[in-house]
Design a protein around this motif. Structure first.
Motif, PDB file in Angstrom:
ATOM      1  N   UNK A 179       0.822  -1.215   0.000  1.00 37.99           N
ATOM      2  CA  UNK A 179       0.000   0.000   0.000  1.00 37.99           C
ATOM      3  C   UNK A 179       0.857   1.267   0.000  1.00 37.99           C
ATOM      4  N   UNK A 180       2.158   1.117   0.288  1.00 40.69           N
ATOM      5  CA  UNK A 180       3.071   2.261   0.230  1.00 40.69           C
ATOM      6  C   UNK A 180       3.941   2.235  -1.034  1.00 40.69           C
ATOM      7  N   UNK A 181       3.658   1.286  -1.917  1.00 41.19           N
ATOM      8  CA  UNK A 181       4.386   1.183  -3.188  1.00 41.19           C
ATOM      9  C   UNK A 181       3.860   2.236  -4.160  1.00 41.19           C
ATOM     10  N   UNK A 182       4.575   2.480  -5.268  1.00 40.84           N
ATOM     11  CA  UNK A 182       4.112   3.493  -6.225  1.00 40.84           C
ATOM     12  C   UNK A 182       2.680   3.271  -6.709  1.00 40.84           C
ATOM     13  N   UNK A 183       2.238   2.021  -6.761  1.00 36.42           N
ATOM     14  CA  UNK A 183       0.889   1.742  -7.251  1.00 36.42           C
ATOM     15  C   UNK A 183      -0.188   2.365  -6.364  1.00 36.42           C
ATOM     16  N   UNK A 184      -0.016   2.288  -5.056  1.00 35.47           N
ATOM     17  CA  UNK A 184      -1.047   2.733  -4.122  1.00 35.47           C
ATOM     18  C   UNK A 184      -0.644   3.968  -3.311  1.00 35.47           C
ATOM     19  N   UNK A 214      -8.856  -0.221  -2.723  1.00 34.58           N
ATOM     20  CA  UNK A 214      -7.793  -1.215  -2.553  1.00 34.58           C
ATOM     21  C   UNK A 214      -8.308  -2.617  -2.844  1.00 34.58           C
ATOM     22  N   UNK A 215      -7.426  -3.477  -3.344  1.00 33.51           N
ATOM     23  CA  UNK A 215      -7.800  -4.850  -3.654  1.00 33.51           C
ATOM     24  C   UNK A 215      -7.903  -5.692  -2.381  1.00 33.51           C
ATOM     25  N   UNK A 216      -8.549  -6.853  -2.520  1.00 35.49           N
ATOM     26  CA  UNK A 216      -8.865  -7.693  -1.368  1.00 35.49           C
ATOM     27  C   UNK A 216      -7.628  -8.073  -0.563  1.00 35.49           C
ATOM     28  N   UNK A 217      -6.533  -8.395  -1.237  1.00 38.58           N
ATOM     29  CA  UNK A 217      -5.361  -8.921  -0.541  1.00 38.58           C
ATOM     30  C   UNK A 217      -4.702  -7.896   0.387  1.00 38.58           C
ATOM     31  N   UNK A 218      -5.005  -6.601   0.190  1.00 40.08           N
ATOM     32  CA  UNK A 218      -4.400  -5.570   1.049  1.00 40.08           C
ATOM     33  C   UNK A 218      -5.458  -4.660   1.675  1.00 40.08           C
TER      34      UNK A 218
END
Length: 432
Positions: A228-233, A364-368
């Motif tokens: 969740x702290x990656x460039x994607x999110x 956000x997606x289910x896994x996170x």
């Protein structure tokens, strides 16, 4: 004789809920209700509890010391809330229902233990650990309802879920009006142990969400906090953190000091201590009713005009009502009635928290998802803890509640500038 053929579109029917979805919702809602009750119990019993415990801890029970100690203890409580982000990765790894039950167990046990405190240090420790449990309940309950309910019902489910927290305020006010007035602050804390029953219900009757089970296979390779702290999110995570922080700063400033403000105004109006306490309970009930209505309106408004515009309306309403209540009515010669009237408006726009129960899971997606929800809400609580400490110091320095609390309206003005940076998810399905 002529006949006409009428063609009408089939009526839209909502997807029916199964037994587990219904039990899960009511378990989450009741847990969130008792969570809200637990949180607000402290605000209601602040003065009598510290008046008794401060002398046992070596401090005089002056109004200044009570105010400062109350702010410090509440700041520690918020730090406990902040540490509740630990529940998010656990829930993404081991499931929603078991971890939701664990959060309820935690806050119930340590709220009950608060009734046994013999000094402020023990009370602070118990409230700190209770805060860790309470903080996790919102993230887990919101994630569960978003994933367990059908797509055509989950948005209203988010609004209904959030009403529980403020129903808890109403319940706390009712308990204070009956149990608190007659049996004291320790009995109030003892009522906070009741949620243990709800945790047992969740463990025994509620199934895990299908979305979490479907995503379970890939979980061993996921590091949700890093993702969740990656460039994607990254952008949506920090924007969500900022908006939740602002909501926490404003609403908590108003609700925590609301009973004390009403008691002060009631006593200035000539009411005795008992009548002033009862007036504070009635005012809290009115605040709660307004917030419940605001929560119910959120999904309707958000579906019609979008998430960002809804957030802007609620933030602007919070700014105006905080200034109107604490900045204006609090200083009127006969300000009790106008202040209580403003509390209803403050409560309605305080329903902005329901928007996050709806909006955060959509980003956000289910896994996170549970990790993101818990992280964003916990971040706000850490900042809120520091701001609450500063607010308490300002109250002590200025010798007034009104102005320091009224200045928290500035945060909502900043929030109006941040809202356009958040993603608009209106019409989008919950990400898998």
């Amino acid at each position: 004789m002529s006949s006409t053929t009428e063609q009408s579109a089939p009526a839209r029917r909502r997807t029916p809920l199964n037994r587990s979805q219904i039990a899960g919702f009511w378990g989450a809602w009741t847990g969130w209700t008792l969570d809200g009750m637990d949180s607000f119990i402290y605000a209601l019993v602040l003065t009598p509890a510290l008046t008794e415990l401060l002398p046992r801890s070596g401090f005089a029970a002056t109004s200044g010391n009570v105010g400062l100690a109350g702010s410090i203890l509440f700041a520690l409580f918020l730090v406990g809330w902040g540490l509740s982000f630990i529940w998010g990765p656990i829930a993404d790894r081991f499931g929603r229902t078991r971890v939701l039950a664990a959060t309820i167990f935690t806050f119930a046990i340590f709220t009950g233990l608060s009734a046994m405190a013999q000094n402020v240090w023990e009370l602070a420790s118990f409230r700190f650990i209770a805060g860790i449990g309470i903080g996790g309940e919102w993230a887990l309950a919101g994630t569960y309802v978003a994933e367990a309910w059908p797509e055509d019902r989950r948005k209203m489910g988010a609004g209904l879920l959030q009403t529980g927290y403020y129903a808890g305020f109403f319940l706390a006010a009712a308990l204070n009006y009956t149990i608190g007035v007659h049996f004291g602050w320790r009995a109030m804390f003892l009522t906070g142990a009741v949620p243990i029953v709800v945790a047992i219900l969740i463990l025994t009757r509620v199934k895990e969400t299908e979305k979490w089970q479907a995503a379970d296979a890939a979980k061993s390779h996921v590091k949700p906090l890093r993702e969740i702290l990656s460039p994607r999110y990254r952008r949506r995570t920090w924007v969500a953190c900022a908006l939740v922080t602002i909501a926490i700063l404003g609403l908590w400033a108003g609700t925590v000091y609301e009973p004390t403000a009403v008691i002060q105004l009631a006593q200035h109006a000539g009411l005795g201590k008992g009548d002033a306490t009862k007036t504070a309970s009635w005012a809290t009930g009115l605040l709660s009713i307004g917030t419940i209505l605001g929560c119910l309106a959120v999904p309707i408004v958000a579906e019609r005009i979008g998430r960002r515009k809804t957030a802007a309306i609620y933030f602007a309403g919070m700014a105006v009502s905080i200034v109107g209540s604490f900045g204006w009515a609090f200083y009127l010669p006969n300000g009790l009635a106008p202040f209580i009237a403003w509390l209803f408006v403050l409560g309605f726009f305080g329903g902005n928290f329901a928007l996050f129960s709806l909006w955060l899971p959509e980003q956000f997606e289910t896994r996170v998802r549970a990790t993101a929800f818990a992280f964003c809400t916990s971040f706000g609580r850490f900042v809120g803890a520091g701001a609450n400490f500063l607010l308490g110091a300002a109250v002590l320095h200025t010798h007034t509640l009104g102005l320091p609390v009224a200045l928290t309206a500035v945060a909502f003005g900043i929030g109006l500038l941040i809202i356009p940076l958040a993603p608009e998810t209106r019409g989008a399905e919950l990400p898998q």
